[in-house]
Write a protein that holds these residues in place. Sequence first.
Motif, short mmCIF file in Angstrom:
data_model
loop_
_atom_site.label_atom_id
_atom_site.label_comp_id
_atom_site.label_asym_id
_atom_site.label_seq_id
_atom_site.Cartn_x
_atom_site.Cartn_y
_atom_site.Cartn_z
N GLY A 49 -8.56 -2.47 31.32
CA GLY A 49 -8.38 -2.45 29.87
C GLY A 49 -9.38 -1.58 29.16
N GLN A 50 -10.57 -1.38 29.76
CA GLN A 50 -11.61 -0.56 29.14
C GLN A 50 -11.47 0.92 29.49
OE1 GLN A 50 -13.69 -1.87 26.83
NE2 GLN A 50 -12.41 -3.68 27.20
N GLU A 51 -10.60 1.26 30.41
CA GLU A 51 -10.42 2.66 30.76
C GLU A 51 -9.88 3.43 29.56
OE1 GLU A 51 -7.85 2.76 34.08
OE2 GLU A 51 -9.40 2.19 35.54
N LYS A 52 -10.40 4.64 29.37
CA LYS A 52 -9.98 5.46 28.24
C LYS A 52 -8.71 6.23 28.60
CE LYS A 52 -13.62 4.42 25.77
NZ LYS A 52 -13.53 3.63 24.53
N SER A 53 -7.82 6.29 27.61
CA SER A 53 -6.60 7.08 27.78
C SER A 53 -6.17 7.57 26.40
CB SER A 53 -5.50 6.25 28.44
OG SER A 53 -5.23 5.10 27.67
N GLU A 54 -5.16 8.45 26.39
CA GLU A 54 -4.64 8.99 25.14
C GLU A 54 -3.18 8.64 24.98
OE1 GLU A 54 -5.24 13.08 24.35
OE2 GLU A 54 -7.43 12.98 24.42
N MET A 55 -2.77 8.55 23.69
CA MET A 55 -1.38 8.23 23.40
C MET A 55 -0.99 8.92 22.10
SD MET A 55 0.36 4.41 23.16
CE MET A 55 -0.23 4.02 24.83
N GLY A 56 0.28 9.30 22.01
CA GLY A 56 0.78 9.96 20.81
C GLY A 56 1.52 8.99 19.89
N PHE A 57 1.37 9.19 18.58
CA PHE A 57 2.04 8.34 17.59
C PHE A 57 2.57 9.23 16.46
CE2 PHE A 57 -1.16 5.62 19.52
CZ PHE A 57 -0.46 4.45 19.77
N ALA A 58 3.72 8.88 15.93
CA ALA A 58 4.24 9.48 14.69
C ALA A 58 3.96 8.49 13.57
CB ALA A 58 5.73 9.78 14.80
N VAL A 59 3.02 8.83 12.68
CA VAL A 59 2.59 7.90 11.64
C VAL A 59 3.04 8.42 10.28
CG1 VAL A 59 0.61 7.24 13.04
CG2 VAL A 59 0.33 8.99 11.31
N PRO A 60 3.31 7.52 9.34
CA PRO A 60 3.81 7.95 8.02
C PRO A 60 2.76 8.71 7.22
CG PRO A 60 3.40 5.57 8.06
CD PRO A 60 3.24 6.05 9.46
N LEU A 61 3.25 9.69 6.45
CA LEU A 61 2.40 10.47 5.55
C LEU A 61 2.53 9.90 4.15
CD1 LEU A 61 0.66 12.95 4.79
CD2 LEU A 61 2.79 14.23 4.52
N GLU A 62 1.40 9.60 3.54
CA GLU A 62 1.38 9.06 2.18
C GLU A 62 0.73 10.08 1.25
OE1 GLU A 62 -1.19 5.58 0.10
OE2 GLU A 62 0.12 4.91 1.72
N LEU A 63 1.44 10.48 0.19
CA LEU A 63 0.92 11.44 -0.79
C LEU A 63 0.30 10.67 -1.94
CD1 LEU A 63 3.89 14.00 -0.84
CD2 LEU A 63 1.85 14.00 0.61
N ALA A 64 -0.96 10.91 -2.19
CA ALA A 64 -1.69 10.13 -3.20
C ALA A 64 -2.19 11.03 -4.33
CB ALA A 64 -2.87 9.41 -2.56
N ASN A 65 -2.29 10.44 -5.52
CA ASN A 65 -2.92 11.08 -6.68
C ASN A 65 -2.22 12.38 -7.11
OD1 ASN A 65 -4.94 9.04 -6.65
ND2 ASN A 65 -6.06 10.19 -5.10
N ILE A 66 -0.87 12.38 -7.08
CA ILE A 66 -0.15 13.56 -7.59
C ILE A 66 -0.33 13.60 -9.10
CG2 ILE A 66 2.11 14.64 -7.81
CD1 ILE A 66 2.96 13.21 -5.28
N PRO A 67 -0.78 14.72 -9.67
CA PRO A 67 -0.95 14.81 -11.12
C PRO A 67 0.35 14.48 -11.84
CG PRO A 67 -2.00 16.69 -10.05
CD PRO A 67 -1.21 15.96 -8.98
N PRO A 68 0.27 13.74 -12.95
CA PRO A 68 1.49 13.31 -13.64
C PRO A 68 2.33 14.44 -14.20
CG PRO A 68 -0.47 12.79 -14.93
CD PRO A 68 -0.96 13.23 -13.60
N ASN A 69 1.73 15.61 -14.43
CA ASN A 69 2.48 16.74 -14.99
C ASN A 69 2.97 17.71 -13.91
OD1 ASN A 69 -0.10 17.67 -14.33
ND2 ASN A 69 -0.05 19.25 -15.91
N MET A 70 2.93 17.26 -12.63
CA MET A 70 3.34 18.11 -11.52
C MET A 70 4.44 17.43 -10.71
SD MET A 70 1.78 21.05 -11.25
CE MET A 70 0.34 21.89 -11.93
N GLU A 71 5.28 18.26 -10.10
CA GLU A 71 6.32 17.74 -9.21
C GLU A 71 6.43 18.67 -8.00
OE1 GLU A 71 11.07 16.73 -9.46
OE2 GLU A 71 9.81 16.33 -11.20
N ILE A 72 6.54 18.07 -6.81
CA ILE A 72 6.67 18.85 -5.57
C ILE A 72 8.12 19.28 -5.41
CG2 ILE A 72 6.46 18.77 -3.07
CD1 ILE A 72 4.20 16.72 -3.48
N VAL A 73 8.34 20.58 -5.13
CA VAL A 73 9.71 21.09 -5.09
C VAL A 73 10.17 21.47 -3.68
CG1 VAL A 73 9.61 21.90 -7.47
CG2 VAL A 73 8.92 23.45 -5.64
N ASN A 74 9.26 21.51 -2.70
CA ASN A 74 9.68 21.81 -1.34
C ASN A 74 9.68 20.54 -0.49
OD1 ASN A 74 6.79 21.77 -1.43
ND2 ASN A 74 6.75 22.75 0.57
#
Length: 217
Positions: free
Chosen positions: A28-53
């Motif tokens: 259990g203590q042996e080191k290994s690597e693993m891949g994950f697809a984790v959600p992206l959260e967009l924070a603090n978008i200025p209120p007068n801006m909008e993402i178009v792409n």
Amino acid sequence: MPGFLTEHWLEKILSLLLAMLLWVYVTGQEKSEMGFAVPLELANIPPNMEIVNKIPHFITLRVRGSSRVLNQVKLGNMKVILDLSHLREGKNVFAITRDQVVIPKELVVTHISPSYLRIIAEKVAEKRVPVVLNARISPDWDVTLEPSEVLIRGLKSKVKRVRVVKTQRFRVSAGDIMPGKTLEETVKLISPMQGLQLFPDKVKVIIRVRKEGGKAS
């Protein structure tokens, strides 16, 4: 049965159990690597801006840690938070760094993909435009719209192209209103372009039919 198999049997069983527990712990203590697809959260978008792409909803991570922690990790406890407080109009490039990754403290991020995002933003604009009633109007009618103008809000490039806002098709005939009488109905507005907001999104239609040979009452 040989005596060496039966002598001190309890100590032998305990030794075997301890050896197995030690093996489980070490594994259990042996080191290994693993891949994950984790959600992206967009924070603090200025209120007068909008993402178009289009922006990806997930970021791929490779993380390193003990097999025990990797096997027990919950995807709900992992995400990437991208701070967009410095978002500007036009093309932006934001790097995705290890500081923006939220994962259990026992794990270490070894790779991030994509490592940066291109974000295109546009300013949000507002303006007032007149309302046009979408109906066949008799010359004997006095028609009033309340309000006669509405506020539209959306991407600057769309807002500047709008000159009027139309109502939904409003069907009324001469037989629906007697001379000297008034008809009041609420009718919804049609957004002239996708993504535009209307305030309000409906108007009151007031139709007054003139008396014969005179004005509306």
